[in-house]
Design a protein around this motif. Structure first.
Motif, PDB file in Angstrom:
ATOM      1  N   LEU A   1       0.381  -1.139  -0.024  1.00 34.85           N
ATOM      2  CA  LEU A   1      -0.052   0.315  -0.050  1.00 34.85           C
ATOM      3  C   LEU A   1       1.136   1.894   0.178  1.00 34.85           C
ATOM      4  O   LEU A   1       0.703   2.168  -1.295  1.00 34.85           O
ATOM      5  CB  LEU A   1      -1.156  -0.038   1.444  1.00 34.85           C
ATOM      6  N   ALA A   2       1.551   1.257   0.603  1.00 36.88           N
ATOM      7  CA  ALA A   2       3.053   2.646   1.062  1.00 36.88           C
ATOM      8  C   ALA A   2       3.221   2.783  -0.405  1.00 36.88           C
ATOM      9  O   ALA A   2       3.746   4.125  -0.477  1.00 36.88           O
ATOM     10  CB  ALA A   2       3.194   2.192   2.232  1.00 36.88           C
ATOM     11  N   LEU A   3       3.978   1.788  -1.362  1.00 39.95           N
ATOM     12  CA  LEU A   3       3.943   1.765  -2.487  1.00 39.95           C
ATOM     13  C   LEU A   3       4.021   2.802  -3.245  1.00 39.95           C
ATOM     14  O   LEU A   3       4.728   3.289  -4.324  1.00 39.95           O
ATOM     15  CB  LEU A   3       5.049   0.711  -3.207  1.00 39.95           C
ATOM     16  N   SER A   4       2.561   3.133  -2.710  1.00 39.31           N
ATOM     17  CA  SER A   4       2.344   4.138  -3.929  1.00 39.31           C
ATOM     18  C   SER A   4       1.981   5.913  -3.455  1.00 39.31           C
ATOM     19  O   SER A   4       0.993   6.651  -3.982  1.00 39.31           O
ATOM     20  CB  SER A   4       0.569   3.988  -4.044  1.00 39.31           C
TER      21      SER A   4
ATOM     22  N   GLN B   1      10.046   3.864   3.705  1.00 41.08           N
ATOM     23  CA  GLN B   1      11.033   3.324   4.251  1.00 41.08           C
ATOM     24  C   GLN B   1      10.071   1.990   3.917  1.00 41.08           C
ATOM     25  O   GLN B   1      10.920   0.845   3.195  1.00 41.08           O
ATOM     26  CB  GLN B   1       9.846   3.455   5.657  1.00 41.08           C
ATOM     27  N   ALA B   2       8.966   2.374   2.624  1.00 40.72           N
ATOM     28  CA  ALA B   2       8.685   1.200   1.935  1.00 40.72           C
ATOM     29  C   ALA B   2       9.181  -0.206   1.376  1.00 40.72           C
ATOM     30  O   ALA B   2       8.971  -0.919   0.742  1.00 40.72           O
ATOM     31  CB  ALA B   2       6.726   1.195   1.686  1.00 40.72           C
ATOM     32  N   ARG B   3      10.109   1.632   0.168  1.00 37.53           N
ATOM     33  CA  ARG B   3      10.521   0.516  -0.619  1.00 37.53           C
ATOM     34  C   ARG B   3      12.258   0.426  -0.455  1.00 37.53           C
ATOM     35  O   ARG B   3      12.262  -1.112  -0.799  1.00 37.53           O
ATOM     36  CB  ARG B   3      11.200   2.235  -1.283  1.00 37.53           C
TER      37      ARG B   3
ATOM     38  N   ALA C   1      10.618  -3.295   0.538  1.00 40.54           N
ATOM     39  CA  ALA C   1      10.187  -4.414  -0.196  1.00 40.54           C
ATOM     40  C   ALA C   1      11.564  -4.387  -0.982  1.00 40.54           C
ATOM     41  O   ALA C   1      11.024  -6.363  -0.907  1.00 40.54           O
ATOM     42  CB  ALA C   1       9.718  -3.681  -1.638  1.00 40.54           C
ATOM     43  N   GLN C   2      12.598  -3.501  -1.485  1.00 39.57           N
ATOM     44  CA  GLN C   2      13.299  -4.539  -1.537  1.00 39.57           C
ATOM     45  C   GLN C   2      14.245  -5.254  -0.767  1.00 39.57           C
ATOM     46  O   GLN C   2      14.904  -6.362  -1.530  1.00 39.57           O
ATOM     47  CB  GLN C   2      14.650  -3.372  -1.962  1.00 39.57           C
ATOM     48  N   ASN C   3      14.004  -5.417   0.513  1.00 34.94           N
ATOM     49  CA  ASN C   3      15.231  -6.437   1.008  1.00 34.94           C
ATOM     50  C   ASN C   3      13.808  -7.679   0.851  1.00 34.94           C
ATOM     51  O   ASN C   3      14.719  -9.181   1.255  1.00 34.94           O
ATOM     52  CB  ASN C   3      14.834  -5.535   2.774  1.00 34.94           C
TER      53      ASN C   3
ATOM     54  N   LYS D   1       9.060 -12.390  -2.198  1.00 34.18           N
ATOM     55  CA  LYS D   1       8.197 -11.582  -1.843  1.00 34.18           C
ATOM     56  C   LYS D   1       7.850 -10.563  -3.270  1.00 34.18           C
ATOM     57  O   LYS D   1       8.703 -10.324  -3.443  1.00 34.18           O
ATOM     58  CB  LYS D   1       8.086 -10.845  -0.311  1.00 34.18           C
ATOM     59  N   LEU D   2       6.690 -10.560  -3.794  1.00 34.07           N
ATOM     60  CA  LEU D   2       6.760  -9.854  -4.854  1.00 34.07           C
ATOM     61  C   LEU D   2       6.169  -8.059  -4.199  1.00 34.07           C
ATOM     62  O   LEU D   2       5.157  -8.637  -3.754  1.00 34.07           O
ATOM     63  CB  LEU D   2       5.260 -10.509  -5.373  1.00 34.07           C
ATOM     64  N   TYR D   3       6.522  -7.645  -4.475  1.00 36.03           N
ATOM     65  CA  TYR D   3       5.638  -6.194  -4.383  1.00 36.03           C
ATOM     66  C   TYR D   3       6.114  -5.239  -5.769  1.00 36.03           C
ATOM     67  O   TYR D   3       6.941  -5.466  -7.423  1.00 36.03           O
ATOM     68  CB  TYR D   3       6.745  -5.366  -3.630  1.00 36.03           C
TER      69      TYR D   3
END
Length: 1174
Positions: A561-564, A574-576, A579-581, A587-589
């Motif tokens: 949600l935060a990637l939007s 922080q979300a990015r 997500a990369q980690n 995991k899919l992001y």
């Protein structure tokens, strides 16, 4: 007990008349509430000739059913029919009572508290309460047990129902206890959710629903449970402070409540009864308590006992405190009396409406006898909030002691009446009385910061590896109140680190929901802004925009949600990183590449007020926004940035409405304080106050639309003189418009200012001539709602731009009327779970904005009578919506303390110009699909006209493929080879046809399905094709023999989409219930059903139809579209990720060849480009 012969004869005699006149639906509701009819019987009657079937059932039933039917006729005003049955009413005698063990278990299951350790009966008071309870035997109503704090209201309420006869006679459906206290809306929702869960759990685990998401939904759920599942039951609401709480329980059931305010039930409907609890016990009862505590006979009590009772005025709380002390130290009668008489402690709170004189003395004496080490521990309880119960484990962390040792210490506090224990919950919960908390705060006011610091430090030490996430009572306390303790301890850096952390947002939202989080950012905003107001705003906006998603179960992936969020947002950054980690672990992001396109829809979120926002409006040039609400202030902002231009302490009470004048120079406000004020909007100066004429709260104000003849209209809760027109140059009103005899909620000028429409609680919409103030016409809105007898309140009205239609809101509907004829043109009905709060017609288009109590804003096209958009984001009731004068912007304001400004979704996007190469004419209806051939020289199209056309687009030559009888929504080339000219088409006529596009010849004609074919796909190896249909099946076909290989059965709804995997080994199908199934192409067997367990109780599996499916190149992943986008693991059928779009009803998704980029568009025209995070 069979039906008496006289009653049976009476029914047969008047059967025809009864069947002609009665409406069984309303009568059956009463009979179910009386317990003489089951829901199953009602359902059977609904499927037949209802009146006849009901009479037939009565003839088979007993005397009680006949009596219930008679009473239902009386209640529904069938007096003439009831009189026919009256003479033959049966005389019945009640069965003797059964054993009392059944009653005791019912009380225990209903959560009724046990008697206190020392209990003194007050028979006169108990009998008074029971006499009121018997008044609820036949009809619903309210019993208010009221009195001051510590007077024994809760004990009385519990004792009154501790009688088997009352339960059997009056409440065979059971008694259900709910402790309320001082709660805000989120906390109240949690309590009602808990009650609904308890009621549903007692019935059948299969009936369990997901918790209701709003108070409106909770109210409807509770209404169903109390009227249908628990008819003739009693709901006890303990410790009610606010009348707004009671509105949630105003559901036509039987309620007993305890409160300190006897007037609370003035705000609800139904019969009302009162029981007053005196603030003090009489001398004998108070002495009896002391005797029981000290185990001394009443006659042998020392003289000091009588003096103690006199000194504390018989307060049950104080007598219990002193009694508990004397049990431990029986030789201290004179000492404790002296402590009371000396009054050496200051009063706890001089502004209080309660008499605390004796209590603080007893409190000090009670604490003084504790051992030194326990006295310090008791001091730590100063940090507790009122009406908050905590488990022993929380204090185990605070005191750094073993849980068993803590329980022993708490038992000592409870025995000395220094603490209270809730026996009904496991583990036991402990809490202080409000007066005890007040006393501790006063005693330790210089140490509050250090006491809260101790709480935070102990938490940090105990949970150094991360916050508790178990969801038990202990973790709930820390997650809910840690920020409170940090703020009180002035630990600002710790508060910044916590609240500016996405991890904390994830933890708290998952356990508590978003409402508490939003409240934290509002409540502690002034502290957070000292560090970084922009970051605070970013987190708050993220929660506001995604709150409706965070309410869902299963809980969404907050990182996704935060990637939007915008790239410069701390939330996104922080979300990015996370997500990369996480992608390293598989995991899919997905990152939203074109964020600006989505941001424009909700481009501004303003948090102007502490408290609900009741009104917000644009200036006519659209550059400014004014707002007002519960904070009693008027504020003005720039509509582009949210920058505050002006703040005025406007009224002495809540400000209910504000309005700009046509030139934007003036602002009008009206309030619960009965005043109307006019302000200079540029200099924040008060120009005029009208305070003499309205005698009740003023609900709405509006200026004329033009300045030619400037007038101000107001409406109020007055009985008669409730609509007024004001000329600002005169000290009194220019005109009063008569006609309504109930409160008027809203008034609105027509576009040309000739008329004023008014909306009232009397169920009417009236239109007045402005020039004469005469009533022109009345529209009886209440006549349209024939489904039940409840009052119809018309909330508001709005005019279309041409002035030819007028629209009003009432209950859960918006009604559109022709102004000239008063005829209703059409209505927009919404879910029964929500009510329409407001509506506003766009001045420049056919759009209508509607605000709902279920937090939603919807846009409707009035010409097409079609919903165009859902504008989500608010976390509480939406009070108002308004378009700007040019229709380019839409604002909404809510009880969640926010104003949202959106660009109107009707604006057209600008498309780069390009050279037109060809215009091909020939289809007679809408063209549904087009595709170029491999060489690019041929264009193939299909249409609603049931034809397919093959164009040489450069020359315009065309072959027409005739054969389908209904629209051809799509087609497919059978292979990618330039040498293969075969085309596969499918149609709503249920057939699949194969064509040679070179010759135009029809090669195959296959009767594929009995229903409409909704999709078709050819396998990548060219061996098979699949079809799906409204007949709820999918079929696999051989491309060589054109025969059906397998029929795939299992979907329960229309099968709307299908797709082969790239290796042609698997087929995925999706249906209108949101279900996706994976099949083996080899043998047609079912391999997986994707995540059945993820279905939300009120939604489909996919938020709507599954409209498109795509496999990844390695066939390990599947992406699907519906109400949102989901990615699945093919091997397990588990959902891996979900992307929630702003709109819904996604049609198709375009996927890059490497499965890294995804493009789709939602139903309100927003384009989404998603890039896989690596």
């Amino acid at each position: 007990m069979a039906l008496e012969e006289g009653a049976r004869s009476c029914l047969l005699r008047f059967r025809l008349k009864l069947e002609e006149d009665i409406k069984p639906t309303y009568l059956m509701d009463h009979m179910i509430s009386d317990g003489v009819m089951t829901v199953d019987e009602e359902e059977r009657i609904r499927t037949q000739d209802q009146a006849g079937a009901l009479i037939e059932l009565l003839l088979r039933k007993d005397n009680l059913t006949y009596i219930s039917f008679y009473n239902a006729l009386v209640k529904e005003a069938y007096d003439d029919l009831a009189s026919l049955l009256h003479r033959d009413l049966p005389h019945i005698s009640l069965n003797p009572h059964k054993g009392s063990s059944d009653g005791s278990s019912r009380l225990s299951e209903g959560g009724i508290p046990q008697r206190p350790v020392v209990f003194v009966n007050r028979p006169e008071l108990v009998n008074r309460a029971r006499e009121k309870l018997y008044r609820l035997q036949k009809d619903p109503g309210w019993i208010t047990v009221f009195g001051m704090a510590g007077s024994g209201k809760s004990v009385l309420a519990a004792e009154a129902v501790r009688d088997h006869g009352i339960i059997e006679d009056c409440f065979p459906g059971g008694v259900h206890w709910l402790s309320i206290g001082q709660v805000d809306k989120p906390d109240l929702l949690v309590k009602v959710q808990s009650l609904c869960f308890r009621l549903e759990q007692s019935l059948d685990s299969q009936l369990l629903h997901r918790p209701p998401n709003s108070l409106d939904e909770a109210k409807e759920r509770l209404r169903f449970l109390m009227l249908r599942r628990y008819p003739r039951s009693l709901l006890i609401l303990d410790d009610i402070w606010d009348s707004t709480v009671l509105k949630v329980f105003d559901i036509h059931c039987r309620v007993l409540l305890t409160t300190r305010n006897r007037s609370l039930t003035d705000s609800v409907s139904g019969a009302k009864h009162e029981v007053e609890v005196e603030s003090g016990l009489d001398e004998n009862k108070a002495l009896e308590i002391l005797a029981l505590y000290t185990r001394i006979k009443l006659q042998a009590l020392p003289e000091e006992a009588r003096s103690i009772v006199k000194e504390c005025k018989g307060s049950p709380l104080v007598v219990s405190l002193i009694g508990a002390l004397l049990r431990e130290k029986p030789n201290r009668w004179r000492y404790y009396l002296r402590q009371l008489q000396m009054k050496q402690f200051k009063r706890i709170r001089k502004s209080s409406s309660y008499d605390y004189d004796a209590l603080d003395q007893a409190m000090a004496a009670s604490i003084e006898v504790l051992p030194d080490e326990h006295r310090d521990l008791y001091k730590d309880l100063t940090v507790l909030q009122k009406d908050v119960k905590i488990p022993a484990k929380v204090l185990s962390v605070l005191w750094d002691l073993e849980p068993e040792e803590v329980e022993d210490i708490l038992e000592e506090f409870v025995n000395k009446s220094l603490l209270f224990m809730d026996n009904n919950s496991k583990p036991y919960l402990y809490y202080l009385h409000d007066l005890q908390i007040d006393f501790l705060l006063e005693q330790n006011r210089t140490q509050l910061e250090s006491l809260h610091t101790k709480v935070v430090r102990q938490y940090q030490q105990h949970y150094r590896d991360g916050p508790p996430t178990s969801g038990d009572k202990e973790s709930l306390y820390w997650i809910q109140y840690l920020t409170y303790h940090m703020a009180k301890a002035n630990l600002t850096q710790e508060l910044y680190s916590l609240m500016f952390s996405l991890n904390w947002v994830i933890t708290k939202a998952k356990i508590m929901g978003p409402a508490h989080l939003i409240n934290d950012y509002v409540e502690y905003g002034f502290i957070l802004d000292q560090e970084n107001s922009e970051v605070r705003s970013q987190f708050q906006e993220f929660l506001s925009l995604n709150g409706h998603q965070l309410e869902q179960r299963p809980f969404p992936d907050v990182v996704q949600l935060a990637l939007s969020q915008p790239p410069n947002s701390e939330v996104y950054k922080q979300a990015r990183v996370q997500a990369q980690n996480r992608t390293k672990a598989g995991k899919l992001y997905f990152d939203l590449v074109n964020k600006s396109g989505v941001d424009n829809l909700s481009r501004l979120v303003i948090h102007p007020h502490q408290g609900s926002i009741y009104s917000a409006c644009f200036s006519q040039d659209g550059t400014k926004i004014a707002s007002c609400g519960a904070s009693k202030t008027l504020k003005v902002f720039k509509s582009t940035s949210g920058e505050k231009l002006m703040e005025i302490p406007a009224h002495d009470d809540e400000v209910l409405c504000c309005a700009f004048s046509p030139d934007g120079r003036l602002l009008a406000t009206c309030s619960s304080d009965r005043k109307v004020k006019v302000w200079n909007g540029e200099r924040a100066m008060l120009l005029r106050t009208f305070e003499e004429e309205h005698e009740e709260q003023v609900n709405h104000c509006q200026f004329t639309n033009t300045s030619g003849r400037l007038l101000l209209a107001t409406c109020s809760n007055d009985n008669i003189q409730n609509v007024k027109l004001w000329n600002l140059n005169k000290p009194s009103s220019q005109n009063t418009m008569f006609g309504h005899f109930e409160p008027v909620n809203h008034c609105c000028f027509s576009p040309d200012d000739k008329y004023l429409s008014t909306s009232s609680n009397d169920g009417t919409l009236k239109v007045f001539e402005v020039s004469s103030a005469n009533e022109w016409k009345t529209i009886y809105v209440s006549d349209i709602f024939t489904d039940n007898k409840e009052d119809v309140f018309v909330k508001c009205s709005t005019w279309t731009a041409d002035g030819k239609r007028i629209i009003c809101a009432a209950r859960n509907a918006v009604l559109v009327f022709d102004v000239e004829t008063s005829d209703m043109l059409f209505e927009i009905r919404t879910s029964r779970m929500s009510t329409v709060q407001y509506c506003h017609a766009c001045p420049t288009s056919n759009l209508l904005a509607i605000a709902f109590s279920n937090y939603a804003v919807e846009l409707w096209d009035l010409e097409a009578n079609k919903k165009m958009a859902d504008c989500s984001g608010h976390l509480s009731w939406v009070q108002r919506v308004q378009f700007s004068l040019d229709g380019s912007q839409l604002l909404s304001c809510s009880d969640d303390q926010t104003i949202r400004v959106r660009l109107s979704v009707c604006e057209k996007a600008t498309v780069p110009s390009g050279k037109l190469l060809a215009t091909l004419q020939g289809h007679t209806k809408t063209v549904l699909h087009c595709q170029f051939s491999q060489n690019g020289q041929t264009l193939i199209t299909s249409s609603e006209d049931a034809t397919i056309r093959v164009w040489e687009w450069q020359s315009g030559k065309c072959k027409v493929l005739h054969g389908h009888k209904e629209q051809v929504r799509c087609f497919s080339l059978l292979s990618n080879s330039p040498n293969d000219s075969r085309l596969l088409s499918w149609s709503f006529d249920g057939t699949v046809k194969v064509w040679d596009t070179e010759s135009g010849e029809k090669l195959q004609d296959i009767e594929a399905h009995h229903g409409t074919i909704l999709s078709c796909h050819v396998s990548p190896d060219g061996c098979f094709f699949a079809t799906t249909s409204t007949d709820k099946t999918a079929k696999l076909w051989h491309c060589e023999s054109w025969q059906c290989a397998y029929t795939l059965i299992g979907h329960k709804e229309c099968v709307r989409s299908c797709r082969f995997s790239w290796d042609s080994q698997h087929l995925a199908t999706g249906d209108d219930n949101g279900e996706i199934r994976l099949w083996s192409v080899k043998d047609g067997s079912l391999l997986k059903v994707c995540s059945q367990e993820s279905k939300d109780g009120m939604d489909s599996l996919h938020g709507g139809w599954v409209t498109d499916l795509h496999f990844s190149p390695d066939n390990s992943l599947l992406v699907s579209t519906g109400g949102y986008i989901k990615w699945w693991e093919v091997k397990t059928g588990k959902a891996l990720q979900t992307f929630y779009t702003t709109g819904s009803a996604l049609k198709k998704i375009h996927v890059s060849s490497d499965f890294s980029t995804f493009v789709t568009i939602d139903n309100i025209g927003i384009l989404y480009i998603l890039q896989r995070v690596v």
